[in-house]
Structures are given as structure tokens and as C-alpha cells.
Design a protein around this motif. Structure first.
Motif, short mmCIF file in Angstrom:
data_model
loop_
_atom_site.label_atom_id
_atom_site.label_comp_id
_atom_site.label_asym_id
_atom_site.label_seq_id
_atom_site.Cartn_x
_atom_site.Cartn_y
_atom_site.Cartn_z
N CYS A 176 -13.05 -3.77 26.38
CA CYS A 176 -14.24 -4.63 26.81
C CYS A 176 -13.81 -5.14 28.41
O CYS A 176 -14.30 -5.90 29.23
CB CYS A 176 -14.52 -5.77 26.20
SG CYS A 176 -15.76 -5.29 24.07
N PHE A 177 -12.19 -5.50 27.83
CA PHE A 177 -11.36 -6.11 29.22
C PHE A 177 -11.90 -5.04 30.57
O PHE A 177 -11.99 -5.98 31.62
CB PHE A 177 -10.51 -5.87 29.45
CG PHE A 177 -9.10 -6.72 31.00
CD1 PHE A 177 -8.85 -7.23 30.00
CD2 PHE A 177 -9.13 -5.77 31.26
CE1 PHE A 177 -8.22 -8.94 31.67
CE2 PHE A 177 -8.36 -6.51 32.16
CZ PHE A 177 -8.14 -7.83 32.65
N ASP A 178 -11.56 -3.84 31.19
CA ASP A 178 -12.43 -2.77 32.08
C ASP A 178 -13.73 -3.02 31.87
O ASP A 178 -14.17 -3.06 33.53
CB ASP A 178 -11.56 -2.05 31.71
CG ASP A 178 -9.96 -1.61 31.58
OD1 ASP A 178 -9.67 -2.48 31.82
OD2 ASP A 178 -9.74 -0.66 31.09
N ALA A 179 -14.91 -3.27 31.61
CA ALA A 179 -15.90 -3.32 32.00
C ALA A 179 -16.18 -4.82 32.30
O ALA A 179 -17.17 -4.77 32.68
CB ALA A 179 -16.63 -3.15 30.32
N PHE A 180 -15.85 -5.88 31.84
CA PHE A 180 -16.08 -7.18 32.13
C PHE A 180 -15.05 -6.79 33.37
O PHE A 180 -15.95 -7.57 34.62
CB PHE A 180 -14.83 -8.01 31.38
CG PHE A 180 -15.19 -9.88 31.13
CD1 PHE A 180 -16.31 -10.10 31.83
CD2 PHE A 180 -14.25 -10.39 32.53
CE1 PHE A 180 -16.49 -11.09 32.24
CE2 PHE A 180 -14.49 -11.31 33.03
CZ PHE A 180 -15.62 -12.17 32.64
N LYS A 181 -14.19 -6.70 33.84
CA LYS A 181 -13.29 -7.51 35.01
C LYS A 181 -14.89 -5.79 36.43
O LYS A 181 -14.72 -6.49 37.68
CB LYS A 181 -12.36 -5.47 35.07
CG LYS A 181 -11.21 -7.30 34.40
CD LYS A 181 -10.67 -8.44 35.53
CE LYS A 181 -9.73 -9.03 34.64
NZ LYS A 181 -9.20 -10.15 36.29
N THR A 182 -14.83 -4.73 35.49
CA THR A 182 -15.72 -3.86 36.35
C THR A 182 -17.20 -4.17 37.36
O THR A 182 -17.64 -4.47 38.35
CB THR A 182 -15.57 -2.79 35.63
OG1 THR A 182 -14.51 -2.18 35.47
CG2 THR A 182 -16.60 -1.32 36.45
N LEU A 183 -17.86 -4.54 35.93
CA LEU A 183 -19.32 -5.20 36.20
C LEU A 183 -19.76 -6.31 36.80
O LEU A 183 -20.15 -6.80 37.16
CB LEU A 183 -20.06 -4.81 35.17
CG LEU A 183 -20.03 -3.25 34.60
CD1 LEU A 183 -20.75 -3.37 33.19
CD2 LEU A 183 -21.11 -2.76 35.58
N CYS A 184 -18.09 -7.72 36.01
CA CYS A 184 -18.17 -9.08 36.35
C CYS A 184 -17.71 -9.70 37.48
O CYS A 184 -17.83 -11.03 37.56
CB CYS A 184 -18.29 -9.92 35.30
SG CYS A 184 -19.83 -9.34 34.11
#
Length: 282
Positions: free
Chosen positions: A167-175
Motif C-alpha cells: 500500500c505504501f508503494d501504491a500510494f507513493k507511485t500513484l499519488c
């Protein structure tokens, strides 16, 4: 990361699985969280995968494993909660229904950024809980506990630690790509998501804990009730003392769950639940 398929016979469980009954009931209350947050997490990850560039192949793969792990967590905790409902604690159900409805509202009324930040907040909480359970800091509360119930929680929390970066990587990558967004969203909005998740989840688990303990105390005399309250205070003090120093680190602008290392006991437990090679290949 891998998907595991443990089987738990819930007929072997009992509500008061720890000597400190208040500790057991606090975690029994927390079991409402995976039963309802995991389907929400899965939907948010599926939403995020649609927005994620296919070039991020590794993150796509990790999100796929994350989804399948969370499916198993949900399955086991739904079964455990049914055991609790059938065992005289059906008053959990209205709390669960309200909690479930909140996630349905988040998915329809909130942005992907909000949902990802909330999910990362929950995952930070889960990662911290895993560290506490495997650190020895609450061994006094686990001493003499039913090992079967302890295994359910340790398996779940170990996998929470294992997929701590998704979730950390998904948030950083997309947002949070770019200098401006990395500050405004990558830090401040991430912290907002953490606080929002912590307050929201804690509100429901506290209500459920209060219900479970009130149900238990209805059968006690005044002296026993006071003893129960003393045990509850001691339990909360021990858990908070172990947890808060870990959670404070979430507020660092340099926080990254990837820097955390899996304890040996945790990796050994996960190896115990690993699928045989012939099963995993099917």
C-alpha cells in the motif's frame, strides 16, 4: 511474498483464550477489522491496479499477492467472528454492520488518493502490531494462552508484516510523484491517512471491546468486576508501551516500511504455513 492457506478448526477455539481475559477480548474485538477492512483493501487495490502503468510490473505482481493474502485473512476472521456470534456475543453484529457501511461509503464517496492513504495507514498499524507480537514485549500476556488462537493471530500479523510495502508503494507511485506532490501528499496526506485510519478503526474496536467486556462482567460480582478492570488497565498499558514507540516512527518524513527487517521467528512461522511446491504449482 506468497499466498498461504492455513486451516483453523474454530470448534477448538474459546473466547477467553488468554489468561488475561481482557486481552483476549480486545483482540476478539479487533477481529471485526479484518473481516470488513480486507474486502475494502482488495477493492482499493483493484481500483489502483487499473490506474497503475503496466510498466510497474513488480508492484502489479505484489498487489496481486496482497489481494490473495487479504482474501485468506478475511475468510479466517469471518469464521472466527461467527464463532463469537454463536457463542453469546451476537451484539457484535450491529457494530460490524455500521463499520462495513463506512467502507462502502469510502469507496463510493472518496477519492482513490484518500482510500490509498487510509489503506496505508491501516497497513502501518498492522505492521506495528506484528512487530509487537513478535518482539517479546507482550509475552507476559501470551503466557499460558491457547496456542491455537495465538497461531491465528501470529500467522495473520506475520503476513501483514510481509506485505507491509504494497500500500505504501501504491500510494507513493500513484499519488506522490514529483517534488511538490511528494511533500504535500507523500508526507502530509500520508500522515492524514494514518491518523484517519487509526481513529476510525480504534473507534469501532473500542466499542466492540466495551461490548464484549460488558457482556462478560454482567455475570461477575463487584469484586470480580474491579479485578477485571485492573487487568484491562494493565493489559492496555503493556500493549501501548510496546506499540507507541513503533507508531511514532510513522510520522517521520523518512518513514519507509521497506527498511524494516522480518524477525527470524516470523519468517519461521510463515515457512511453516508455506504451500508445498506441488500444491503451489497447481
Amino acid at each position: 511474498m506468497e499466498v498461504r492457506f492455513p486451516t483453523f478448526d474454530f470448534s477448538r477455539f474459546r473466547a477467553h483464550w488468554a489468561r488475561n481475559r481482557e486481552f483476549a477480548q480486545a483482540y476478539n474485538a479487533f477481529s471485526i477489522v479484518p473481516a470488513h477492512i480486507e474486502p475494502y483493501l482488495i477493492k482499493v487495490m483493484m481500483w489502483a491496479r487499473k490506474e497503475l502503468d503496466p510498466a510497474h510490473a513488480q508492484l502489479h505482481a505484489e498487489m496481486g499477492v496482497f489481494i490473495r493474502q487479504e482474501t485468506q485473512h478475511c475468510k479466517q476472521h469471518v469464521a472466527f467472528n461467527k464463532f463469537m456470534h454463536d457463542g453469546g456475543y451476537a451484539g457484535m453484529l450491529p457494530i460490524e454492520e455500521e463499520y462495513k457501511a463506512d467502507y462502502q461509503r469510502f469507496l463510493t464517496a472518496k477519492s482513490l488518493r484518500f482510500n490509498l492513504a487510509y489503506c496505508e495507514g491501516f497497513e502501518a498499524l498492522g505492521c506495528a502490531s506484528a512487530e509487537v507480537w513478535f518482539s517479546g514485549a507482550i509475552d507476559m500476556l501470551l503466557e499460558g494462552a491457547d496456542p491455537y488462537a495465538v497461531q491465528l493471530w501470529k500467522w495473520h500479523l506475520a503476513e501483514e508484516f510481509e506485505h507491509r510495502t504494497v500500500c505504501f508503494d501504491a500510494f507513493k507511485t500513484l499519488c506522490a510523484k514529483g517534488p511538490w506532490k511528494s511533500v504535500v501528499y507523500g508526507y502530509f496526506y500520508r500522515i492524514y491517512g494514518f491518523i484517519r485510519a487509526a481513529r476510525h478503526i480504534n473507534g469501532y474496536t473500542e466499542r466492540c471491546t466495551a461490548y464484549l467486556l460488558a457482556t462478560d462482567r454482567a455475570e461477575l460480582d463487584e469484586t470480580e468486576i474491579q479485578q477485571s478492570k485492573l487487568r484491562e488497565r494493565a493489559m492496555r498499558k503493556a500493549v501501548n508501551k510496546a506499540t507507541l514507540p513503533i507508531l511514532i516512527k510513522v510520522f517521520s518524513p523518512f518513514y519507509n516500511p521497506r527498511r524494516k527487517r522480518m524477525p527470524r521467528e516470523m519468517s519461521e512461522l510463515l515457512a511453516h504455513y508455506a504451500q508445498p511446491a506441488e500444491s503451489a504449482s497447481r
